[in-house]
Scaffold this motif. Structure first.
Motif, short mmCIF file in Angstrom:
data_model
loop_
_atom_site.label_atom_id
_atom_site.label_comp_id
_atom_site.label_asym_id
_atom_site.label_seq_id
_atom_site.Cartn_x
_atom_site.Cartn_y
_atom_site.Cartn_z
N GLU A 1 0.83 -1.21 0.00
CA GLU A 1 0.00 0.00 0.00
C GLU A 1 0.86 1.26 0.00
O GLU A 1 0.58 2.22 -0.72
CB GLU A 1 -0.91 0.00 1.23
CG GLU A 1 -2.00 -1.05 1.21
CD GLU A 1 -3.03 -0.79 0.11
OE1 GLU A 1 -3.29 0.39 -0.18
OE2 GLU A 1 -3.55 -1.76 -0.47
N LEU A 2 1.89 1.22 0.81
CA LEU A 2 2.79 2.39 0.86
C LEU A 2 3.48 2.58 -0.49
O LEU A 2 3.60 3.71 -0.98
CB LEU A 2 3.84 2.20 1.96
CG LEU A 2 3.40 2.49 3.39
CD1 LEU A 2 4.46 2.05 4.39
CD2 LEU A 2 3.12 3.98 3.58
N ASP A 3 3.93 1.47 -1.08
CA ASP A 3 4.64 1.54 -2.35
C ASP A 3 3.75 2.17 -3.42
O ASP A 3 4.19 3.01 -4.21
CB ASP A 3 5.07 0.13 -2.77
CG ASP A 3 6.15 0.19 -3.82
OD1 ASP A 3 7.20 0.80 -3.55
OD2 ASP A 3 5.94 -0.34 -4.94
N ARG A 4 2.47 1.77 -3.38
CA ARG A 4 1.53 2.30 -4.37
C ARG A 4 1.25 3.78 -4.08
O ARG A 4 1.16 4.60 -4.99
CB ARG A 4 0.23 1.48 -4.31
CG ARG A 4 -0.69 1.73 -5.51
CD ARG A 4 -1.95 0.86 -5.45
NE ARG A 4 -1.65 -0.55 -5.34
CZ ARG A 4 -2.04 -1.34 -4.33
NH1 ARG A 4 -2.73 -0.83 -3.32
NH2 ARG A 4 -1.73 -2.62 -4.31
N ALA A 5 1.10 4.10 -2.80
CA ALA A 5 0.72 5.47 -2.43
C ALA A 5 1.84 6.46 -2.71
O ALA A 5 1.58 7.60 -3.10
CB ALA A 5 0.35 5.50 -0.95
N ILE A 6 3.03 6.04 -2.51
CA ILE A 6 4.15 6.98 -2.67
C ILE A 6 4.34 7.38 -4.12
O ILE A 6 4.65 8.52 -4.43
CB ILE A 6 5.45 6.36 -2.06
CG1 ILE A 6 5.33 6.36 -0.54
CG2 ILE A 6 6.68 7.15 -2.47
CD1 ILE A 6 6.36 5.53 0.17
N GLY A 7 4.16 6.46 -5.04
CA GLY A 7 4.29 6.79 -6.46
C GLY A 7 5.73 7.11 -6.84
O GLY A 7 6.67 6.81 -6.09
N ASN A 8 5.88 7.74 -8.02
CA ASN A 8 7.22 8.03 -8.53
C ASN A 8 7.57 9.51 -8.57
O ASN A 8 8.72 9.87 -8.72
CB ASN A 8 7.41 7.44 -9.92
CG ASN A 8 7.54 5.94 -9.86
OD1 ASN A 8 8.12 5.39 -8.92
ND2 ASN A 8 6.97 5.24 -10.84
N ARG B 1 12.10 8.43 -3.73
CA ARG B 1 10.81 8.02 -3.14
C ARG B 1 10.94 7.87 -1.62
O ARG B 1 10.02 8.20 -0.88
CB ARG B 1 10.36 6.69 -3.76
CG ARG B 1 10.00 6.81 -5.23
CD ARG B 1 9.65 5.47 -5.81
NE ARG B 1 8.30 5.07 -5.42
CZ ARG B 1 7.91 3.81 -5.23
NH1 ARG B 1 8.78 2.81 -5.39
NH2 ARG B 1 6.67 3.53 -4.89
N LEU C 1 -3.59 7.00 2.92
CA LEU C 1 -2.47 6.37 3.63
C LEU C 1 -1.27 7.31 3.70
O LEU C 1 -0.61 7.43 4.74
CB LEU C 1 -2.08 5.07 2.92
CG LEU C 1 -0.90 4.31 3.54
CD1 LEU C 1 -1.18 3.93 4.99
CD2 LEU C 1 -0.58 3.05 2.72
N TRP D 1 7.92 -0.41 5.06
CA TRP D 1 7.93 -0.27 3.59
C TRP D 1 9.18 -0.93 3.00
O TRP D 1 9.07 -1.79 2.12
CB TRP D 1 7.85 1.20 3.19
CG TRP D 1 7.89 1.40 1.69
CD1 TRP D 1 7.29 0.60 0.75
CD2 TRP D 1 8.57 2.42 0.97
NE1 TRP D 1 7.53 1.06 -0.52
CE2 TRP D 1 8.31 2.20 -0.42
CE3 TRP D 1 9.33 3.53 1.33
CZ2 TRP D 1 8.83 3.03 -1.42
CZ3 TRP D 1 9.83 4.35 0.33
CH2 TRP D 1 9.59 4.10 -1.03
#
Lengths: 186, 168
Positions: A6-13, B25, B106, B126
């Motif tokens: 979820e974090l990986d998706r939320a953070i984006g690029n 990131r 989130l 993460w």
């Protein structure tokens, strides 16, 4: 919920990356700055070291310095007129003559010096001695006067020795004075 | 350019091209601002370039990441960072945030956490670092990592619940 995903998706690029040339240029600049700072620091260390060394050396007296100072003192002694170097000795009726520390004879008014023997004690400058025969208040006196940088004194003849000449008395008084130098008051 | 310098630049270039997006990131996850993240990354990469010969091979990413994580990300909250360059209504702001709709609940919850809790979530939950690795990266005790992690997860859950309730 898988938090990592979820974090990986939320953070984006985010926006596009900065060009690589900028990254490299910034790195090279920083390297040059650091090199310059190191050179500057080295120069500062050398400068501070030099100042400290110089300050330290100022407080150290070498034997060469002492010899130089001694030579200067000697020159000073010889070039300054004797009358300028010493104050007049205190004279009185009991001590109507005296030497100043330059070896000059100073006499009270009414004293008639009839004879002197210069430096019979063979004192080296700034020391000096003098045998003096003089008349004061209708009496004849023999005196051996001596003076140096730290002391001054006189040997008095007890009356006029009948069995000695003035020269013999001065010679004997000189030997006695050399042995008792500093303990004889003048 | 010397051979040693060419080698350094080749290795550095390869590393930057491969890892800069990921490292940025991380910076963004910690600070919550892409432009600030870019600044933090740039600073970290410059430090890495200078220190490159001394960095242990294979530890380059950890080196840069540690600089990013330990960067004072709250600097922008200080008064002297609050200045707004340019004339109001005439000069457009130099930096803009992403549109609000692109930010997830989130992410908002993450950036609402205290700094150290946020860093622990990023590293531990993460990036998947162990408690010990997280503690070493942050320079804190393992017990502190655990307590930060526990409180952060509770706060995240609570924040997400509130967000979900608000949507309904």
């Amino acid at each position: 919920m898988n938090l990592a995903e979820e974090l990986d998706r939320a953070i984006g690029n985010g926006p596009t990356n900065r060009p690589l040339t900028q990254r490299l240029a910034a790195g090279r600049r920083a390297l040059r700055r650091r090199a310059a700072a190191q050179v500057l620091a080295a120069v500062c260390v050398l400068a501070v070291g030099g100042v400290i060394l110089s300050t330290t050396m100022d407080g150290i007296t070498t034997s060469g310095d002492i010899a130089s100072e001694a030579a200067q003192s000697s020159d000073l002694y010889e070039t300054i007129p004797p009358q300028d170097r010493r104050t007049e000795p205190k004279l009185s009726r009991q001590a109507p003559i005296g030497l100043d520390l330059a070896g000059n004879l100073v006499v009270l008014e009414g004293v008639l010096v009839t004879r002197t023997i210069q430096n019979p004690m063979n004192l080296t400058p700034p020391g000096y001695s003098m045998g003096v025969m003089f008349q004061f208040e209708q009496e004849t006196f023999w005196r051996l006067l001596h003076v140096d940088a730290t002391s001054e004194g006189a040997v008095f003849a007890e009356g006029l020795p009948r069995d000695q000449t003035f020269d013999e008395w001065v010679s004997g008084a000189s030997e006695w004075a050399l042995k008792n130098r500093g303990s004889v008051g003048g | 350019m010397t051979r040693q310098r060419r080698r350094r630049e080749a290795a550095y270039t390869e590393f930057v091209l491969a890892r800069q997006t990921h490292l940025r990131r991380i910076a963004y996850a910690v600070c919550g601002d892409w432009h600030r993240a870019e600044d933090i990354l740039q600073t970290a990469l410059v430090k890495a370039y200078v220190a490159w010969p001394r960095i242990e091979p294979g530890r380059e990413e950890a080196y840069v990441r540690q600089i990013i994580i330990r960067a004072n990300i709250d600097e922008h909250r200080r008064p002297w960072r609050r200045e707004r360059p340019g004339l109001p209504r005439i000069d457009p702001p130099a930096r803009t945030e992403l549109p609000l709709e692109e930010r997830s609940a989130l992410l908002d919850a993450l950036h609402g956490l205290p700094v150290m809790q946020r860093k622990v979530v990023v590293l531990r939950h993460w990036l998947g670092l162990s408690v010990e690795e997280t503690a070493a990266e942050l320079g804190i005790a393992t017990g502190t990592v655990k307590s930060h992690s526990s409180r952060a997860l509770v706060a995240l859950r609570s924040s997400l619940d509130r967000s979900a309730q608000a949507e309904h």
